[in-house]
Design an enzyme around this catalytic site. Sequence first.
Site, short mmCIF file in Angstrom:
data_model
loop_
_atom_site.label_atom_id
_atom_site.label_comp_id
_atom_site.label_asym_id
_atom_site.label_seq_id
_atom_site.Cartn_x
_atom_site.Cartn_y
_atom_site.Cartn_z
N ASP A 198 1.05 -1.40 0.06
CA ASP A 198 -0.04 0.13 0.01
C ASP A 198 0.92 1.17 0.17
O ASP A 198 1.86 1.51 0.70
CB ASP A 198 -0.84 0.02 1.54
N ASN A 206 -2.12 12.91 -3.68
CA ASN A 206 -3.33 13.41 -4.23
C ASN A 206 -3.84 14.79 -4.08
O ASN A 206 -3.85 15.66 -4.74
CB ASN A 206 -4.62 12.37 -4.28
N HIS A 211 -4.89 14.66 -8.95
CA HIS A 211 -5.07 13.40 -9.01
C HIS A 211 -4.37 12.68 -10.14
O HIS A 211 -3.88 11.67 -10.24
CB HIS A 211 -6.74 13.20 -9.44
N ASP A 215 -1.97 9.61 -10.42
CA ASP A 215 -1.98 8.53 -11.35
C ASP A 215 -0.79 8.17 -11.93
O ASP A 215 -0.36 7.09 -12.31
CB ASP A 215 -2.80 8.99 -12.49
N GLU A 242 -4.72 2.41 -4.29
CA GLU A 242 -3.17 2.45 -4.25
C GLU A 242 -2.48 1.27 -3.72
O GLU A 242 -1.46 1.36 -2.96
CB GLU A 242 -2.76 3.68 -3.77
#
Length: 325
Positions: A198, A206, A211, A215, A242
């Site tokens: 994780d 973010n 965002h 990505d 994630e």
Amino acid sequence: MHILVIDDEKDSLLLLRKILEDAGYKNILTASSAEEAFCILGLKDECEPDSKMDMIIADVNMPGIDGIEAARRIKMHSAFEEIPVIMITASHDMDKLQTAFALGAVDYIMKPINKFELISRIRSVIRLKLEMDKRKEREHELMEVSRQLEDVNRILMRISSEDGLTGLQNRRFFDEHFDIEWKRAVRESSNISLIMIDVDYFKAYNDRYGHLAGDDCLKLVASVLKGLVKRPGDFIARYGGEEFVVVLPSTEAAGALKVAEEMRQAVESIGIVHEGSSVSPNVTISLGVAYAEPLTDNIPESIIAAADRALYKAKSAGRNRVEAS
Ligand code: GH3
Ligand code: MG
Ligand code: MG
């Protein structure tokens, strides 16, 4: 070809009908007022529509509802939105023609009516209408094809085993293939290791960088992790948001811990700046490792839960670390 002629003058109606019939048009309907025309077209409750209509020829100057207003009301109905209307006009009506064209009239002819002029106008209107119908049909076909393509794409996405963002295997693939690997391990009295991964403080990433940058970060982390999954039979999948999961068949706990630690170091050393992280100046990951001998630990969910618990331990112990269950 169904043509409706609207004119309050009887003689004019008779003349128009004759010209049209002589020219070979068969289904000519006549109305001596707008009201009568509405009735023929079935726009009034008490009237049954006579037939389908392909074109309207209307006199501009009529007592009561004139030709322009009649055309406006007819075209308000969806069935007649596209119907071509030719206006018949006396020279003193010329100023009204602008309104008529604005309302969708396609052409006009002057009184007294010239037979050849009328027929040639009608022919060109019919040609135009056929062209438009053909084009609409093509548009309709194209829309149908693109709708079918969308359906196919949706199905492909569903049956695809790839994650769209990272290019790793997706959760669906993991669910199916982990089960297969587990059964193989049971058959072969072998063992299996699982690493749950994780990204640390990713919400903060973010929030701070947006965002899209998030990505890009996930893509980079994914490609680095994938580079470390080398043995045939091993696989990595995006488990969700994630989170990633690595399956290592026939691998002892020590081996899995080694791979996990390599992954941790590799991600930190990419050097993706993360000012919102409290554990490192760079993006880092936490990892939970679980090991099972499927013969004794008999359900595959148990090892997933164990890897989850180990990951939770790594998070609570401060993140950017590997913990075993
Ligand atoms: P922790 O260190 O405890 O793991 O905290 P965290 O912020 O990483 O975890 P949290 O579960 O609070 O937030 C995960 C974030 O990951 C929230 C979500 O918006 C983001 N995320 C999930 N999937 C994607 C994605 O595909 N793209 C981007 N940019 N962000 C994603
Ligand atoms: Mg998470
Ligand atoms: Mg996280």
